[in-house]
Scaffold this motif. Structure first.
Motif, PDB file in Angstrom:
ATOM      1  N   LEU A   1       0.834  -1.195   0.000  1.00  0.00           N
ATOM      2  CA  LEU A   1       0.000   0.000   0.000  1.00  0.00           C
ATOM      3  C   LEU A   1       0.872   1.249   0.000  1.00  0.00           C
ATOM      4  O   LEU A   1       2.020   1.230   0.452  1.00  0.00           O
ATOM      5  CB  LEU A   1      -0.909   0.042   1.235  1.00  0.00           C
ATOM      6  N   LEU A   2       0.288   2.325  -0.501  1.00  0.00           N
ATOM      7  CA  LEU A   2       0.850   3.661  -0.367  1.00  0.00           C
ATOM      8  C   LEU A   2      -0.198   4.552   0.287  1.00  0.00           C
ATOM      9  O   LEU A   2      -1.377   4.505  -0.086  1.00  0.00           O
ATOM     10  CB  LEU A   2       1.227   4.239  -1.729  1.00  0.00           C
ATOM     11  N   ALA A   3       0.208   5.345   1.258  1.00  0.00           N
ATOM     12  CA  ALA A   3      -0.661   6.358   1.840  1.00  0.00           C
ATOM     13  C   ALA A   3      -0.297   7.709   1.231  1.00  0.00           C
ATOM     14  O   ALA A   3       0.868   7.953   0.893  1.00  0.00           O
ATOM     15  CB  ALA A   3      -0.501   6.399   3.357  1.00  0.00           C
ATOM     16  N   PHE A   4      -1.271   8.604   1.099  1.00  0.00           N
ATOM     17  CA  PHE A   4      -0.992   9.912   0.524  1.00  0.00           C
ATOM     18  C   PHE A   4      -2.060  10.908   0.965  1.00  0.00           C
ATOM     19  O   PHE A   4      -3.114  10.532   1.497  1.00  0.00           O
ATOM     20  CB  PHE A   4      -0.945   9.833  -1.012  1.00  0.00           C
ATOM     21  N   GLY A   5      -1.773  12.182   0.755  1.00  0.00           N
ATOM     22  CA  GLY A   5      -2.740  13.236   1.008  1.00  0.00           C
ATOM     23  C   GLY A   5      -3.333  13.730  -0.300  1.00  0.00           C
ATOM     24  O   GLY A   5      -2.810  13.463  -1.386  1.00  0.00           O
ATOM     25  N   THR A   6      -4.430  14.480  -0.206  1.00  0.00           N
ATOM     26  CA  THR A   6      -5.111  15.005  -1.391  1.00  0.00           C
ATOM     27  C   THR A   6      -5.076  16.534  -1.382  1.00  0.00           C
ATOM     28  O   THR A   6      -4.579  17.156  -0.440  1.00  0.00           O
ATOM     29  CB  THR A   6      -6.569  14.536  -1.426  1.00  0.00           C
ATOM     30  N   ASN A   7      -5.628  17.136  -2.449  1.00  0.00           N
ATOM     31  CA  ASN A   7      -5.738  18.598  -2.552  1.00  0.00           C
ATOM     32  C   ASN A   7      -4.413  19.275  -2.215  1.00  0.00           C
ATOM     33  O   ASN A   7      -4.336  20.154  -1.360  1.00  0.00           O
ATOM     34  CB  ASN A   7      -6.836  19.121  -1.620  1.00  0.00           C
ATOM     35  N   SER A   8      -3.352  18.888  -2.910  1.00  0.00           N
ATOM     36  CA  SER A   8      -2.002  19.323  -2.547  1.00  0.00           C
ATOM     37  C   SER A   8      -1.812  20.826  -2.574  1.00  0.00           C
ATOM     38  O   SER A   8      -0.939  21.348  -1.894  1.00  0.00           O
ATOM     39  CB  SER A   8      -0.985  18.679  -3.499  1.00  0.00           C
ATOM     40  N   GLN A   9      -2.590  21.546  -3.361  1.00  0.00           N
ATOM     41  CA  GLN A   9      -2.439  22.999  -3.458  1.00  0.00           C
ATOM     42  C   GLN A   9      -3.641  23.751  -2.897  1.00  0.00           C
ATOM     43  O   GLN A   9      -3.768  24.951  -3.126  1.00  0.00           O
ATOM     44  CB  GLN A   9      -2.235  23.400  -4.926  1.00  0.00           C
ATOM     45  N   ARG A  10      -4.484  23.052  -2.156  1.00  0.00           N
ATOM     46  CA  ARG A  10      -5.689  23.694  -1.624  1.00  0.00           C
ATOM     47  C   ARG A  10      -5.954  23.200  -0.205  1.00  0.00           C
ATOM     48  O   ARG A  10      -5.380  22.217   0.240  1.00  0.00           O
ATOM     49  CB  ARG A  10      -6.906  23.360  -2.507  1.00  0.00           C
ATOM     50  N   VAL A  11      -6.843  23.875   0.494  1.00  0.00           N
ATOM     51  CA  VAL A  11      -7.265  23.405   1.805  1.00  0.00           C
ATOM     52  C   VAL A  11      -8.210  22.224   1.634  1.00  0.00           C
ATOM     53  O   VAL A  11      -8.677  21.925   0.530  1.00  0.00           O
ATOM     54  CB  VAL A  11      -7.971  24.531   2.600  1.00  0.00           C
ATOM     55  N   GLY A  12      -8.493  21.549   2.734  1.00  0.00           N
ATOM     56  CA  GLY A  12      -9.456  20.457   2.688  1.00  0.00           C
ATOM     57  C   GLY A  12      -8.874  19.112   2.321  1.00  0.00           C
ATOM     58  O   GLY A  12      -9.587  18.254   1.785  1.00  0.00           O
ATOM     59  N   SER A  13      -7.589  18.898   2.596  1.00  0.00           N
ATOM     60  CA  SER A  13      -6.964  17.613   2.272  1.00  0.00           C
ATOM     61  C   SER A  13      -7.490  16.496   3.169  1.00  0.00           C
ATOM     62  O   SER A  13      -7.838  16.722   4.331  1.00  0.00           O
ATOM     63  CB  SER A  13      -5.449  17.701   2.443  1.00  0.00           C
ATOM     64  N   SER A  14      -7.478  15.282   2.630  1.00  0.00           N
ATOM     65  CA  SER A  14      -7.806  14.078   3.389  1.00  0.00           C
ATOM     66  C   SER A  14      -6.730  13.029   3.130  1.00  0.00           C
ATOM     67  O   SER A  14      -5.904  13.179   2.231  1.00  0.00           O
ATOM     68  CB  SER A  14      -9.176  13.524   2.964  1.00  0.00           C
ATOM     69  N   ILE A  15      -6.770  11.942   3.924  1.00  0.00           N
ATOM     70  CA  ILE A  15      -5.790  10.868   3.810  1.00  0.00           C
ATOM     71  C   ILE A  15      -6.431   9.662   3.123  1.00  0.00           C
ATOM     72  O   ILE A  15      -7.536   9.244   3.482  1.00  0.00           O
ATOM     73  CB  ILE A  15      -5.261  10.461   5.192  1.00  0.00           C
TER      74      ILE A  15
END
Length: 328
Positions: A229-243
């Motif tokens: 598996l790989l874990a990562f974050g979202t919305n790299s250039q904006r607020v509101g990221s999730s995992i």
């Protein structure tokens, strides 16, 4: 052109801070977590410019670097045996960052990379043998970044991805070697008009391919100890990221943290037993000023606070290793 620094104050711009907090190398740097006993979590604090380590239950918080005012130490990565940390360090705001190494207790610090005047060396990560390091080398000024590798002693540097400028401009960052040593995951920013995606390529830099949907704007991948598996974050250039987590072939996309927009969760890293993720989160700050350290099980349950203000208010770049826990 570098990625917009929107998650931390400008003083952390040394690393491009390819993270994604509101003010905008790297509050969301990539790593690989290697199997072993559950040890300490290292992290950077962008309010002090220093690196710290803490037990997973929040006890035993210790400062590991003690740079002078204006210096920045960040993006620490544990060696597979938990005895060393590599990190990016800039002694002054005008000095390009270089890769340094230190013991798990912060002692015996010294610089590994010395060449390439004006270039910035950021986001380092060990390979599974501890004899190879991958990192992002960024062109002088506001130049783009590419993925490089070197030996554990700082020698034999070579690029794995090219510098992409002009109409094909892209920024490659966040490299992490898989636990079997055969692949590298990294973030590619801006390619093809997409803010960011996680890519996987061979250890020699061949055959890079995106594995995350463009709509997620994914960044900062971390390998699980098994490499499954790989874990990562979202919305790299904006607020509101999730995992999220995903398989290295792009299948099995799974959400871990809920959508708490406009609050942000970034920089997930696996525990050495692969049963939990540590990450940074700004949910306690309506103005997005600060970040605390949390951990959560892979199914999104049993969330725990690890480090939160006033002990440390700018937690980024967590790295979970097997360094022995400190007794209370």
């Amino acid at each position: 052109m570098k990625p917009t620094n929107r998650r931390v104050p400008a003083r952390v711009g040394l690393s491009l801070v390819l993270i994604a907090i509101v003010l905008g190398p790297a509050a969301a740097s990539a790593h690989a977590t290697y199997a072993g006993p559950v040890g300490r979590i290292a992290f950077s604090d962008y309010t002090t410019g220093q690196i710290y380590a803490v037990n997973p239950d929040g006890t035993g918080l210790r400062q590991l670097t003690h740079g002078k005012p204006g210096s920045v130490a960040e993006s620490a990565s544990w060696s597979p045996n938990g005895k060393r940390l590599i990190f990016a360090f800039s002694p002054t705001p005008e000095t390009p960052a270089r890769i340094w190494v230190m013991g798990a207790d912060g002692r015996n610090r010294h610089r590994l990379s010395r060449d390439a005047k004006g270039f910035r060396d950021l986001a380092p990560s060990y390979g599974p043998s501890g004899r190879v390091i991958v990192f992002a080398r960024c062109q002088p000024g506001d130049g783009v970044c590419a993925i490089w590798r070197m030996r554990g002693d700082g020698s034999h540097k070579r690029h794995l991805t090219p510098y992409r400028t002009g109409t094909r401009e892209a920024v490659d960052f966040d490299p992490a070697i898989s636990p079997n040593g055969k692949r590298i995951a990294f973030t590619r920013f801006y390619a093809g008009g997409i803010q960011s995606r996680v890519f996987v390529m061979g250890i020699d830099g061949r055959h890079p391919r995106p594995i995350t949907p463009a709509v997620l704007e994914a960044d900062a991948p971390d390998w699980s100890p098994s490499g499954k598996l790989l874990a990562f974050g979202t919305n790299s250039q904006r607020v509101g990221s999730s995992i999220f987590t995903i398989k290295p072939n792009g299948a099995g996309l799974s959400r871990v943290t809920p959508d708490r927009y406009p609050q942000t969760a970034i920089g997930p890293v696996f525990s050495p037993r692969a049963d939990r993720l540590a990450f940074s989160d700004d949910r306690r700050y309506s103005d997005h000023c600060c970040l605390d350290l949390f951990s959560v099980s892979l199914d999104g349950n049993r969330e725990r606070k690890v480090v939160f203000g006033p002990k440390s208010r700018g937690v980024v770049n967590p790295a979970w290793g097997s360094a022995p826990l400190l007794r209370r």
